[in-house]
Motif scaffolding. Sequence first.
Motif, PDB file in Angstrom:
ATOM      1  N   PRO A 247      58.524  38.061  46.451  1.00 32.64           N
ATOM      2  CA  PRO A 247      58.263  37.726  47.868  1.00 32.64           C
ATOM      3  C   PRO A 247      59.366  38.319  48.742  1.00 32.64           C
ATOM      4  O   PRO A 247      60.497  38.484  48.302  1.00 32.64           O
ATOM      5  CB  PRO A 247      58.304  36.191  47.882  1.00 32.64           C
ATOM      6  CG  PRO A 247      58.165  35.774  46.451  1.00 32.64           C
ATOM      7  CD  PRO A 247      58.776  36.874  45.641  1.00 32.64           C
TER       8      PRO A 247
ATOM      9  N   ILE B 172      56.849  29.030  54.211  1.00 31.02           N
ATOM     10  CA  ILE B 172      57.643  27.936  54.790  1.00 31.02           C
ATOM     11  C   ILE B 172      56.909  27.302  55.966  1.00 31.02           C
ATOM     12  O   ILE B 172      56.883  26.076  56.127  1.00 31.02           O
ATOM     13  CB  ILE B 172      59.036  28.451  55.210  1.00 31.02           C
ATOM     14  CG1 ILE B 172      59.878  28.740  53.955  1.00 31.02           C
ATOM     15  CG2 ILE B 172      59.746  27.445  56.116  1.00 31.02           C
ATOM     16  CD1 ILE B 172      61.198  29.420  54.235  1.00 31.02           C
TER      17      ILE B 172
ATOM     18  N   THR C 290      54.081  35.395  42.516  1.00 30.14           N
ATOM     19  CA  THR C 290      55.336  35.273  41.772  1.00 30.14           C
ATOM     20  C   THR C 290      55.095  35.362  40.265  1.00 30.14           C
ATOM     21  O   THR C 290      55.907  35.940  39.535  1.00 30.14           O
ATOM     22  CB  THR C 290      56.043  33.953  42.117  1.00 30.14           C
ATOM     23  OG1 THR C 290      55.147  32.845  41.900  1.00 30.14           O
ATOM     24  CG2 THR C 290      56.471  33.948  43.578  1.00 30.14           C
TER      25      THR C 290
ATOM     26  N   GLU D  67      65.438  28.950  47.869  1.00 25.84           N
ATOM     27  CA  GLU D  67      65.081  30.004  46.910  1.00 25.84           C
ATOM     28  C   GLU D  67      65.255  31.393  47.511  1.00 25.84           C
ATOM     29  O   GLU D  67      65.798  32.294  46.869  1.00 25.84           O
ATOM     30  CB  GLU D  67      63.621  29.820  46.473  1.00 25.84           C
ATOM     31  CG  GLU D  67      63.115  30.877  45.505  1.00 25.84           C
ATOM     32  CD  GLU D  67      61.645  30.703  45.176  1.00 25.84           C
ATOM     33  OE1 GLU D  67      60.859  31.633  45.473  1.00 25.84           O
ATOM     34  OE2 GLU D  67      61.287  29.633  44.634  1.00 25.84           O
ATOM     35  N   MET D  68      64.829  31.568  48.753  1.00 28.53           N
ATOM     36  CA  MET D  68      64.941  32.885  49.373  1.00 28.53           C
ATOM     37  C   MET D  68      66.398  33.280  49.569  1.00 28.53           C
ATOM     38  O   MET D  68      66.760  34.447  49.393  1.00 28.53           O
ATOM     39  CB  MET D  68      64.163  32.931  50.697  1.00 28.53           C
ATOM     40  CG  MET D  68      64.755  32.139  51.845  1.00 28.53           C
ATOM     41  SD  MET D  68      63.791  32.291  53.384  1.00 28.53           S
ATOM     42  CE  MET D  68      64.068  34.007  53.796  1.00 28.53           C
TER      43      MET D  68
ATOM     44  N   SER E  20      59.163  23.181  51.819  1.00 25.49           N
ATOM     45  CA  SER E  20      59.688  24.171  52.766  1.00 25.49           C
ATOM     46  C   SER E  20      61.157  24.436  52.495  1.00 25.49           C
ATOM     47  O   SER E  20      61.598  25.593  52.438  1.00 25.49           O
ATOM     48  CB  SER E  20      59.520  23.676  54.205  1.00 25.49           C
ATOM     49  OG  SER E  20      58.177  23.635  54.583  1.00 25.49           O
TER      50      SER E  20
ATOM     51  N   THR F 240      56.820  37.023  53.408  1.00 29.08           N
ATOM     52  CA  THR F 240      56.168  36.059  52.512  1.00 29.08           C
ATOM     53  C   THR F 240      56.744  34.667  52.731  1.00 29.08           C
ATOM     54  O   THR F 240      56.005  33.686  52.923  1.00 29.08           O
ATOM     55  CB  THR F 240      56.366  36.455  51.035  1.00 29.08           C
ATOM     56  OG1 THR F 240      56.193  37.846  50.863  1.00 29.08           O
ATOM     57  CG2 THR F 240      55.390  35.694  50.147  1.00 29.08           C
ATOM     58  N   TYR F 241      58.063  34.588  52.686  1.00 30.87           N
ATOM     59  CA  TYR F 241      58.710  33.279  52.833  1.00 30.87           C
ATOM     60  C   TYR F 241      58.466  32.675  54.218  1.00 30.87           C
ATOM     61  O   TYR F 241      58.310  31.458  54.362  1.00 30.87           O
ATOM     62  CB  TYR F 241      60.215  33.400  52.575  1.00 30.87           C
ATOM     63  CG  TYR F 241      60.563  33.477  51.106  1.00 30.87           C
ATOM     64  CD1 TYR F 241      60.345  32.384  50.255  1.00 30.87           C
ATOM     65  CD2 TYR F 241      61.100  34.633  50.560  1.00 30.87           C
ATOM     66  CE1 TYR F 241      60.654  32.452  48.900  1.00 30.87           C
ATOM     67  CE2 TYR F 241      61.421  34.710  49.206  1.00 30.87           C
ATOM     68  CZ  TYR F 241      61.189  33.617  48.385  1.00 30.87           C
ATOM     69  OH  TYR F 241      61.498  33.694  47.044  1.00 30.87           O
ATOM     70  N   THR F 242      58.428  33.512  55.231  1.00 34.00           N
ATOM     71  CA  THR F 242      58.157  33.020  56.580  1.00 34.00           C
ATOM     72  C   THR F 242      56.797  32.324  56.628  1.00 34.00           C
ATOM     73  O   THR F 242      56.669  31.209  57.171  1.00 34.00           O
ATOM     74  CB  THR F 242      58.176  34.175  57.603  1.00 34.00           C
ATOM     75  OG1 THR F 242      59.466  34.787  57.595  1.00 34.00           O
ATOM     76  CG2 THR F 242      57.867  33.666  59.000  1.00 34.00           C
TER      77      THR F 242
ATOM     78  N   CYS G   4      61.673  26.423  49.246  1.00 33.95           N
ATOM     79  CA  CYS G   4      61.453  27.864  49.457  1.00 33.95           C
ATOM     80  C   CYS G   4      62.604  28.490  50.231  1.00 33.95           C
ATOM     81  O   CYS G   4      63.009  29.638  49.958  1.00 33.95           O
ATOM     82  CB  CYS G   4      60.145  28.089  50.216  1.00 33.95           C
ATOM     83  SG  CYS G   4      58.672  27.843  49.221  1.00 33.95           S
TER      84      CYS G   4
ATOM     85  N   PRO H 296      67.311  34.741  55.857  1.00 32.13           N
ATOM     86  CA  PRO H 296      66.344  34.026  56.705  1.00 32.13           C
ATOM     87  C   PRO H 296      66.449  34.487  58.152  1.00 32.13           C
ATOM     88  O   PRO H 296      67.501  34.949  58.595  1.00 32.13           O
ATOM     89  CB  PRO H 296      66.774  32.560  56.554  1.00 32.13           C
ATOM     90  CG  PRO H 296      68.234  32.623  56.237  1.00 32.13           C
ATOM     91  CD  PRO H 296      68.433  33.881  55.437  1.00 32.13           C
TER      92      PRO H 296
END
Length: 360
Positions: free
Chosen positions: A274, A283, A268, A301-302, A295, A278-280, A298, A309
Motif C-alpha cells: 500500500p 483510514i 496486502t 503501520e504506514m 484507523s 491506499t492508506y489515506t 493503519c 502521513p
Amino acid sequence: MMLGGATVRCFSLIKLSLFRFRFKLCSPLSTTIRFQVYSTEVSPGIERVTDEVLKEFLATVENAPAPSVKVYYTYINKMCKAGNLSAASKMLQTLSDKNIFVTPDVYNLILVETSQKNDIDLSCQIFKKLLLSCKSPSATSCLKFAQAFTKVNDCVELLRFLEEISEITTSSFINNIIFAFAKCGQKDKSLVLFEHLKRQSYGLDLVTYNIVLDILGQTGRVYEMLDVFASIEETGFIPDTVSYNTLINGLRKAGRFDMCFAYFKEMTENGIEPDLLTYTAIIENFGRAGNVEESLKCFREMKLKGVLPSTYIYRSLIHNLNKTGKVELATELLEELNSPSTCLAGPADFKQKRRQRSTL
C-alpha cells in the motif's frame, strides 16, 4: 455587351459565396500545388487575406532554404482565423509531401478549430496526419480530437475511424484517447471504445484497465468496475498498486466500505505494498465506519513502513477521535502534527503515482 443591374448583382453574389485560388509553382521536381478554398462567409477583406497567405506560404515552401517551424505555424494560424480549415489542412499535406516536419502544436491549432465547429471529418483527417507524423499524439492532442465529438450521440464514426487507423496505433495512444473522451465529459464513449478494443484484441495494457476502473468508479458503476477488475488477471496482467487504489477509491465513493477493506486485505496478501493513497482511503473508510481503532492501527503501520502521513490523514484521524470522545488521543495527534520534528508527505510523495498515470 451591357449587363443589366440584376445580372450584375447576381454575379456579385456568386463571387461573394464562392471563391477559388489556384497557384502553380514549379519546383525542381515540377510539382504542382493547388488549393481550392471554399467559404460560405466570404468578404473582400477575407478573400484578400486568404490570397496573400496562400501566396506567401507556397512561395516559402518552394523557395525558403529552411524556415523556422514558427513560420508555418503563423501561416496556418492565419488561415484558421480566416475560417478556411480545408486550406489549412491542405497546407499540412503540402508540408508533409515536401518532408517538412512541423510540431504537434501546428496540428493542435487546426484540431481546436475543427472541434469548435464539430467538424468530425476534418478532425479525423488532421488527427490521422498527426498519427502518421509522430505515432503517439500527446494527451492534449487527443483531448482536442475528442472534443469534436461532443455533440455526436453515437460512436459509429469514431469506431470507423479507429478501424481505419488500427495499424498505426499504440497502447499509449489508446490510453490517451480513452481518457480524453472521459475528461471532456464523454465517459460513455470511453467505455464503448474500451469494450470495442477489447473485443477486437487491440493492444490494451494494464494502464488501460486502470483508466477504465477510474471512469467506472467516478460514475458509480460498482458492479461493472468489479467485473473489469476481475478481468485484469484473465488477460494475463497482475493488478498493481494503482489498480487497487483506483478500485478502493471507487468503492469508497459508492459507500461500499466493507468491500474496500476486503480488497485492501487482498492487496496486502498478494504482496502489493500500500502507498500513501491506499492508506489515506482506508483510514478515512475506517473513520467513517466508526472504527477508530483500526484507523489508528493503519496509521501506525504506514509510519512503520516509512510511508509519510499527510496533513489530511492527521486531520481525518483527529476529527474522528474527537467525534468518538477520544479527546486525549486527538490532542496528542494535533500536537504531533504541529511539531517541527514531524515529517509530512508533500507533493513529491504523490509524483510516482502521477507518473504511472501520466497517460491519464
